[in-house]
Design a protein around this motif. Structure first.
Motif, PDB file in Angstrom:
ATOM      1  N   VAL A   3      -4.877  -9.758 -10.840  1.00  0.00           N
ATOM      2  CA  VAL A   3      -4.605  -9.302  -9.764  1.00  0.00           C
ATOM      3  C   VAL A   3      -4.724 -10.716  -8.848  1.00  0.00           C
ATOM      4  CG1 VAL A   3      -4.993  -7.924  -7.569  1.00  0.00           C
ATOM      5  CG2 VAL A   3      -5.098  -6.887  -9.820  1.00  0.00           C
ATOM      6  N   LEU A   4      -3.775 -11.121  -8.074  1.00  0.00           N
ATOM      7  CA  LEU A   4      -4.092 -12.196  -7.110  1.00  0.00           C
ATOM      8  C   LEU A   4      -4.164 -11.622  -5.689  1.00  0.00           C
ATOM      9  CD1 LEU A   4      -1.697 -14.886  -8.617  1.00  0.00           C
ATOM     10  CD2 LEU A   4      -4.066 -14.747  -9.310  1.00  0.00           C
ATOM     11  N   ASP A   5      -4.991 -12.170  -5.061  1.00  0.00           N
ATOM     12  CA  ASP A   5      -5.373 -11.505  -3.699  1.00  0.00           C
ATOM     13  C   ASP A   5      -5.327 -12.775  -2.820  1.00  0.00           C
ATOM     14  OD1 ASP A   5      -6.587 -11.058  -1.094  1.00  0.00           O
ATOM     15  OD2 ASP A   5      -7.338  -9.329  -1.965  1.00  0.00           O
ATOM     16  N   VAL A  45      -0.051  -8.200  -6.524  1.00  0.00           N
ATOM     17  CA  VAL A  45      -0.461  -9.545  -5.424  1.00  0.00           C
ATOM     18  C   VAL A  45      -0.811  -8.954  -4.335  1.00  0.00           C
ATOM     19  CG1 VAL A  45       0.376 -11.389  -4.122  1.00  0.00           C
ATOM     20  CG2 VAL A  45       1.204 -11.279  -6.522  1.00  0.00           C
ATOM     21  N   GLN A  46      -1.959  -9.106  -3.773  1.00  0.00           N
ATOM     22  CA  GLN A  46      -2.685  -8.447  -2.464  1.00  0.00           C
ATOM     23  C   GLN A  46      -2.335  -9.376  -1.413  1.00  0.00           C
ATOM     24  OE1 GLN A  46      -6.541  -7.366  -3.806  1.00  0.00           O
ATOM     25  NE2 GLN A  46      -5.773  -5.438  -4.641  1.00  0.00           N
ATOM     26  N   LEU A  47      -1.805  -8.864  -0.225  1.00  0.00           N
ATOM     27  CA  LEU A  47      -1.519  -9.717   0.844  1.00  0.00           C
ATOM     28  C   LEU A  47      -2.382  -9.359   2.102  1.00  0.00           C
ATOM     29  CD1 LEU A  47       2.331  -9.425   0.294  1.00  0.00           C
ATOM     30  CD2 LEU A  47       0.934 -11.319  -0.553  1.00  0.00           C
ATOM     31  N   THR A  90      -7.795 -14.282   9.062  1.00  0.00           N
ATOM     32  CA  THR A  90      -8.245 -12.959   9.877  1.00  0.00           C
ATOM     33  C   THR A  90      -8.401 -11.790   8.894  1.00  0.00           C
ATOM     34  OG1 THR A  90      -5.945 -12.034  10.439  1.00  0.00           O
ATOM     35  CG2 THR A  90      -7.159 -13.629  11.999  1.00  0.00           C
ATOM     36  N   ARG A  91      -7.681 -11.688   7.888  1.00  0.00           N
ATOM     37  CA  ARG A  91      -7.521 -10.804   6.673  1.00  0.00           C
ATOM     38  C   ARG A  91      -6.693  -9.511   7.339  1.00  0.00           C
ATOM     39  NH1 ARG A  91     -11.344  -8.679   1.934  1.00  0.00           N
ATOM     40  NH2 ARG A  91      -9.687  -8.564   0.539  1.00  0.00           N
ATOM     41  N   GLY A  92      -5.898  -9.626   8.532  1.00  0.00           N
ATOM     42  CA  GLY A  92      -5.469  -8.573   9.064  1.00  0.00           C
ATOM     43  C   GLY A  92      -4.029  -8.416   8.666  1.00  0.00           C
ATOM     44  N   GLU A 141      -3.422  -5.412   1.553  1.00  0.00           N
ATOM     45  CA  GLU A 141      -4.681  -5.069   1.481  1.00  0.00           C
ATOM     46  C   GLU A 141      -5.411  -5.964   2.673  1.00  0.00           C
ATOM     47  OE1 GLU A 141      -7.177  -4.361  -2.284  1.00  0.00           O
ATOM     48  OE2 GLU A 141      -8.457  -5.831  -1.509  1.00  0.00           O
ATOM     49  N   HIS A 142      -5.440  -5.063   3.831  1.00  0.00           N
ATOM     50  CA  HIS A 142      -6.018  -5.948   5.153  1.00  0.00           C
ATOM     51  C   HIS A 142      -6.676  -5.102   6.035  1.00  0.00           C
ATOM     52  CE1 HIS A 142      -2.419  -4.343   6.988  1.00  0.00           C
ATOM     53  NE2 HIS A 142      -1.630  -5.068   6.156  1.00  0.00           N
TER      54      HIS A 142
END
Length: 257
Positions: free
Chosen positions: A167-169, A194-196, A201-203, A231-232
């Motif tokens: 899993v790539l975040d 893939v987590q975006l 901000t990780r928003g 995923e934010h």
């Protein structure tokens, strides 16, 4: 989950389907194969699919990790993860592992690494036995002491006797100073998810984010066949956050056609 859609599952999938999403990744805390039928009915009633089973709440909610000094805690953590793997197998989707691997304590590092490696081997075998596949997520050192980069995580999964992937975040890649597009280009063939999130901000994602077209192009070129997870943080309104991220991805995809 602070990084997931803040609503009961039935409400969440209805809203996400209306926005155009294809499916959901479920984050489970203490769920096993016996929950599969109820989950499938709820998600498919909205015309959606379950694409993956995440295990973040095992550590985030209950502080259970595979490297805890207490044998009972380690056994409980692995028991929860094995249950998630069996659930994923019944659903026919991968199971992911992130921060539940834990952090090191001074003087115990070598032993804790061995505990984690043995547990991951067990988890990968259980996933394969039940028709699932383990996906290991490189995470920043703020979350865990183990496998911070895609290269480190890939080196581990290459030692496993069972098939596994990554899993790539983008948040964790950014935190480790790794370019997400380059990471995807290098590891797309073994990446299942893939987590975006927005950088910094990780928003929610924003329309016009210059990273997104290049990231999608690298996924396509690399033969990626997994799923994208938003995923934010939710900014207090999950529906609006999901709509913003969908619009950003849709806009980025349009530039590739």
């Amino acid at each position: 989950m602070p990084l997931g859609y803040a609503a009961p599952l039935a409400e969440a999938v209805d809203h996400l389907a209306e926005l155009g999403y294809d499916g959901v990744e479920l984050q489970v805390r203490d769920s096993g194969a016996h929950h599969a039928d109820d989950l499938v009915r709820t998600v498919e009633a909205a015309g959606m699919k379950i694409l993956g089973v995440g295990t973040g709440p095992v550590a985030a909610h209950d502080r259970l990790t595979l490297t805890d000094p207490s044998p009972d805690v380690r056994r409980h953590a692995l028991f929860r993860l094995l249950g998630a793997a069996r659930l994923a197998g019944v659903l026919g989707v991968p199971v992911t592992l992130g921060q539940t691997r834990g952090t090191f304590l001074p003087g115990l590092e070598d032993m804790q690494r061995l505990w984690a490696e043995r547990a991951v081997q067990h988890l990968a075998e259980e996933a394969t036995l039940h028709g699932s596949r383990l996906l290991l997520e490189p995470q920043s050192r703020a979350n865990t002491s183990l496998w911070h980069t895609p290269d480190e995580a890939r080196a581990l999964i290459d030692t496993l006797d069972s098939p596994a992937g990554l899993v790539l975040d983008t948040h964790h890649l950014d935190a480790e100073g790794i370019d997400a597009t380059e990471a995807v280009a290098q590891h797309a063939s073994v990446t299942g998810c893939v987590q975006l999130a927005a950088p910094g901000t990780r928003g929610p994602l924003t329309v016009g984010d210059p990273r997104l077209p290049s990231l999608l192009r690298a996924l396509h070129t690399g033969g990626f066949t997994g799923w994208l997870t938003l995923e934010h943080t939710q900014n207090g309104d999950s529906h609006q956050a999901a709509a913003r991220s969908w619009a950003a991805l849709d806009d980025a995809a349009a530039t590739l056609t």
